[in-house]
Design a protein around this motif. Structure first.
Motif, PDB file in Angstrom:
ATOM      1  N   LYS A   1       0.833  -1.201   0.000  1.00 32.05           N
ATOM      2  CA  LYS A   1       0.000   0.000   0.000  1.00 32.05           C
ATOM      3  C   LYS A   1       0.870   1.254   0.000  1.00 32.05           C
ATOM      4  O   LYS A   1       1.875   1.328   0.715  1.00 32.05           O
ATOM      5  CB  LYS A   1      -0.924   0.008   1.217  1.00 32.05           C
ATOM      6  N   VAL A   2       0.443   2.225  -0.796  1.00 31.47           N
ATOM      7  CA  VAL A   2       1.120   3.521  -0.840  1.00 31.47           C
ATOM      8  C   VAL A   2       0.070   4.603  -0.596  1.00 31.47           C
ATOM      9  O   VAL A   2      -0.956   4.647  -1.279  1.00 31.47           O
ATOM     10  CB  VAL A   2       1.816   3.761  -2.193  1.00 31.47           C
ATOM     11  N   ILE A   3       0.329   5.466   0.379  1.00 34.75           N
ATOM     12  CA  ILE A   3      -0.572   6.573   0.706  1.00 34.75           C
ATOM     13  C   ILE A   3       0.074   7.864   0.221  1.00 34.75           C
ATOM     14  O   ILE A   3       1.213   8.178   0.592  1.00 34.75           O
ATOM     15  CB  ILE A   3      -0.852   6.609   2.215  1.00 34.75           C
ATOM     16  N   ILE A   4      -0.656   8.593  -0.633  1.00 34.96           N
ATOM     17  CA  ILE A   4      -0.082   9.746  -1.342  1.00 34.96           C
ATOM     18  C   ILE A   4      -0.879  11.011  -1.034  1.00 34.96           C
ATOM     19  O   ILE A   4      -2.105  11.017  -1.114  1.00 34.96           O
ATOM     20  CB  ILE A   4      -0.104   9.508  -2.865  1.00 34.96           C
ATOM     21  N   LYS A   5      -0.173  12.079  -0.722  1.00 37.78           N
ATOM     22  CA  LYS A   5      -0.795  13.396  -0.619  1.00 37.78           C
ATOM     23  C   LYS A   5      -0.437  14.182  -1.878  1.00 37.78           C
ATOM     24  O   LYS A   5       0.726  14.213  -2.297  1.00 37.78           O
ATOM     25  CB  LYS A   5      -0.324  14.123   0.637  1.00 37.78           C
ATOM     26  N   SER A   6      -1.451  14.817  -2.459  1.00 37.51           N
ATOM     27  CA  SER A   6      -1.221  15.555  -3.694  1.00 37.51           C
ATOM     28  C   SER A   6      -2.316  16.583  -3.899  1.00 37.51           C
ATOM     29  O   SER A   6      -3.470  16.373  -3.489  1.00 37.51           O
ATOM     30  CB  SER A   6      -1.190  14.586  -4.897  1.00 37.51           C
ATOM     31  N   ASN A   7      -1.958  17.704  -4.539  1.00 42.66           N
ATOM     32  CA  ASN A   7      -2.950  18.717  -4.901  1.00 42.66           C
ATOM     33  C   ASN A   7      -3.617  18.387  -6.231  1.00 42.66           C
ATOM     34  O   ASN A   7      -4.581  19.036  -6.626  1.00 42.66           O
ATOM     35  CB  ASN A   7      -2.281  20.094  -4.994  1.00 42.66           C
ATOM     36  N   ARG A   8      -3.084  17.395  -6.923  1.00 46.54           N
ATOM     37  CA  ARG A   8      -3.651  16.965  -8.200  1.00 46.54           C
ATOM     38  C   ARG A   8      -4.699  15.878  -7.981  1.00 46.54           C
ATOM     39  O   ARG A   8      -4.700  15.201  -6.961  1.00 46.54           O
ATOM     40  CB  ARG A   8      -2.548  16.421  -9.115  1.00 46.54           C
ATOM     41  N   ASP A   9      -5.569  15.696  -8.955  1.00 45.07           N
ATOM     42  CA  ASP A   9      -6.537  14.599  -8.915  1.00 45.07           C
ATOM     43  C   ASP A   9      -5.858  13.358  -9.484  1.00 45.07           C
ATOM     44  O   ASP A   9      -5.671  13.235 -10.695  1.00 45.07           O
ATOM     45  CB  ASP A   9      -7.784  14.950  -9.737  1.00 45.07           C
ATOM     46  N   LEU A  10      -5.498  12.428  -8.611  1.00 44.37           N
ATOM     47  CA  LEU A  10      -4.735  11.245  -9.033  1.00 44.37           C
ATOM     48  C   LEU A  10      -5.595   9.996  -9.184  1.00 44.37           C
ATOM     49  O   LEU A  10      -5.081   8.945  -9.581  1.00 44.37           O
ATOM     50  CB  LEU A  10      -3.621  10.957  -8.015  1.00 44.37           C
ATOM     51  N   LEU A  11      -6.894  10.093  -8.885  1.00 47.11           N
ATOM     52  CA  LEU A  11      -7.727   8.896  -8.872  1.00 47.11           C
ATOM     53  C   LEU A  11      -7.704   8.192 -10.220  1.00 47.11           C
ATOM     54  O   LEU A  11      -7.902   8.808 -11.272  1.00 47.11           O
ATOM     55  CB  LEU A  11      -9.162   9.261  -8.498  1.00 47.11           C
ATOM     56  N   LYS A  12      -7.433   6.899 -10.186  1.00 42.32           N
ATOM     57  CA  LYS A  12      -7.351   6.011 -11.345  1.00 42.32           C
ATOM     58  C   LYS A  12      -6.140   6.283 -12.235  1.00 42.32           C
ATOM     59  O   LYS A  12      -6.043   5.747 -13.337  1.00 42.32           O
ATOM     60  CB  LYS A  12      -8.640   6.065 -12.189  1.00 42.32           C
ATOM     61  N   GLU A  13      -5.203   7.095 -11.738  1.00 43.92           N
ATOM     62  CA  GLU A  13      -3.990   7.407 -12.497  1.00 43.92           C
ATOM     63  C   GLU A  13      -2.844   6.482 -12.093  1.00 43.92           C
ATOM     64  O   GLU A  13      -2.809   5.948 -10.984  1.00 43.92           O
ATOM     65  CB  GLU A  13      -3.567   8.862 -12.254  1.00 43.92           C
ATOM     66  N   TRP A  14      -1.895   6.335 -13.026  1.00 40.81           N
ATOM     67  CA  TRP A  14      -0.642   5.641 -12.730  1.00 40.81           C
ATOM     68  C   TRP A  14       0.404   6.699 -12.392  1.00 40.81           C
ATOM     69  O   TRP A  14       0.584   7.657 -13.138  1.00 40.81           O
ATOM     70  CB  TRP A  14      -0.167   4.836 -13.938  1.00 40.81           C
TER      71      TRP A  14
END
Length: 414
Positions: A384-397
């Motif tokens: 599992k990797v937990i990522i914080k981002s200001n971008r919309d990463l859902l369903k992205e590689w």
């Protein structure tokens, strides 16, 4: 148009089977909101007595809410007749009847259509509701007869899906934007034995399809890793995680469980795969009848030698109708739980060590979920990797090069 809600219990194969049923509905609307539905299809699991209890409890709840309840899945085979005779469900639908779900749900009178255990799905699934990755069922049934397992009796003997249909399905899903494919079935390592092929040969062909970025495999047996499978171990699209089912690491317990694997060969295989860079998961049952203190200590000491990173372990749960259900002596529940906890702690430590050793390797993550203020995905090692981002990463590689290793997951900013 009446709305149908699907409640799926159990394994990845059931996830696929639910999609098959959804794909065959034309006169109903599928809803993901249970309260909106007039009809609930329960795709059930029957792997343990506890699983049966969970399904029955849910059916009772849904019936009290005034829903028309249909039971499908493995529980339809093992418990469907009794549930139907007690008027607990409106309909019973066996595995072979999934393609006929639209006609069955239109019936005004209760129905019991158990079908047979020799069929294979003809439906090609193009979309997965609410999923970022695609599940592909490549075979059905199992020829193993492990003493604790009811599944061969509710899924039938092993039979392989036509390779052309599997390839067509992956091609269509890849065109629809899916990049990760999870191969599933009752016993996927048996694929091709009835068709002069093998799992390795199939996966090699799937990996060549345009748009396929990662192939993840369900559980396979140690004896099923043959030369054709070894030929794909270096392929970049194969997930660097394999789940190889051991169930135990005592030779005596493997005999009682009627398993086909051998501890010495298993250990050699795991070290071979570990040296090739794979994260390795396994299944393990604690507290099976006959697991004496002496046998347990031997098994734990042996398990320490395995280069494991993931564990799907559980305490033995009696399943009526299996040879294990009548075996003696039984192991006390608290003892089985204590043993379970000890191996969970062991493998958690091994996983942490594995991630630390691989810390220089960039993580290729498919982002599957957005929760609160972070994204969640899994890397090529199935961590599992937990990522914080200001971008919309859902369903992205995404490729993560800098991350913090913590016990429960890897953390990163992107």
């Amino acid at each position: 148009m009446k709305k149908v809600f699907f409640k799926t219990f159990g394994c990845r194969t059931n996830i696929y089977d639910t999609q098959v049923m959804m794909a065959n509905l034309s006169d109903f609307e599928v809803t993901e909101v249970e309260n909106e539905a007039q009809i609930i299809v329960v795709n059930s699991c029957t792997v343990t007595n506890g699983a049966d209890t969970g399904v029955r409890s849910y059916i009772n709840h849904a019936t009290k809410e005034g829903k028309k309840v249909i039971i499908a899945g493995c529980g339809a085979i093992s418990k469907g007749e009794s549930l139907f005779s007690q008027n607990k469900v409106f309909g019973v639908m066996g595995h072979s009847e999934k393609a006929h779900i639209n006609t069955l749900l239109k019936q005004e009178s209760p129905f019991y259509e158990i079908g047979d255990l020799t069929s294979l799905d003809e439906t090609i699934v193009h979309e997965y509701t609410g999923k970022t990755k695609a599940f592909i069922k490549i075979q059905e049934g199992c020829n193993f007869r492990c003493s604790y397992c009811i599944i061969p009796y509710v899924r039938g003997n092993a039979r392989s899906q036509d390779e052309g249909k599997i390839i067509e399905q992956v091609q269509k899903l890849a065109l629809n934007g899916y990049g990760e494919f999870v191969l599933t079935g009752t016993n996927i390592g048996s694929y091709g034995k009835d068709k002069g092929s093998s799992l390795g040969k199939l996966v090699q062909r799937l990996g060549a399809i345009r748009g396929v970025r990662r192939i993840r495999l369900g559980s396979i047996e140690p004896v099923q890793i043959d030369e054709s499978f070894r030929e794909i171990l270096s392929e970049p699209w194969l997930e660097r995680h394999l789940h190889v089912a051991l169930q135990h690491t005592s030779e005596r317990m493997l005999e009682l469980m009627r398993r086909r694997n051998n501890v010495k060969r298993d250990l050699e295989l795991f070290h071979e795969l570990s040296e090739r860079g794979f994260a390795l998961g396994t299944d393990f049952i604690t507290g099976h009848p006959g697991e004496s203190d002496e046998i347990w200590q031997e098994a734990y000491t042996t398990l320490e030698q395995f280069p494991l990173t993931h564990l799907h372990a559980f305490t033995y749960s009696k399943r009526d109708g299996t040879p294990s259900s009548t075996m003696k002596p039984e192991v006390k529940g608290d003892v089985a739980k204590e043993r379970l906890k000890s191996i969970e702690t062991l493998v958690e430590s091994k996983n942490m060590t594995f991630r630390q050793k691989k810390s220089e390797i960039p993580l290729n993550v498919l982002v599957e979920e957005h929760k609160d203020d972070h994204y969640i995905g899994y890397d090529q090692f199935f961590n599992k990797v937990i990522i914080k981002s200001n971008r919309d990463l859902l369903k992205e590689w995404v490729t993560i090069e800098n991350y913090e290793i913590q016990q429960e997951a890897n953390y990163a900013h992107f």
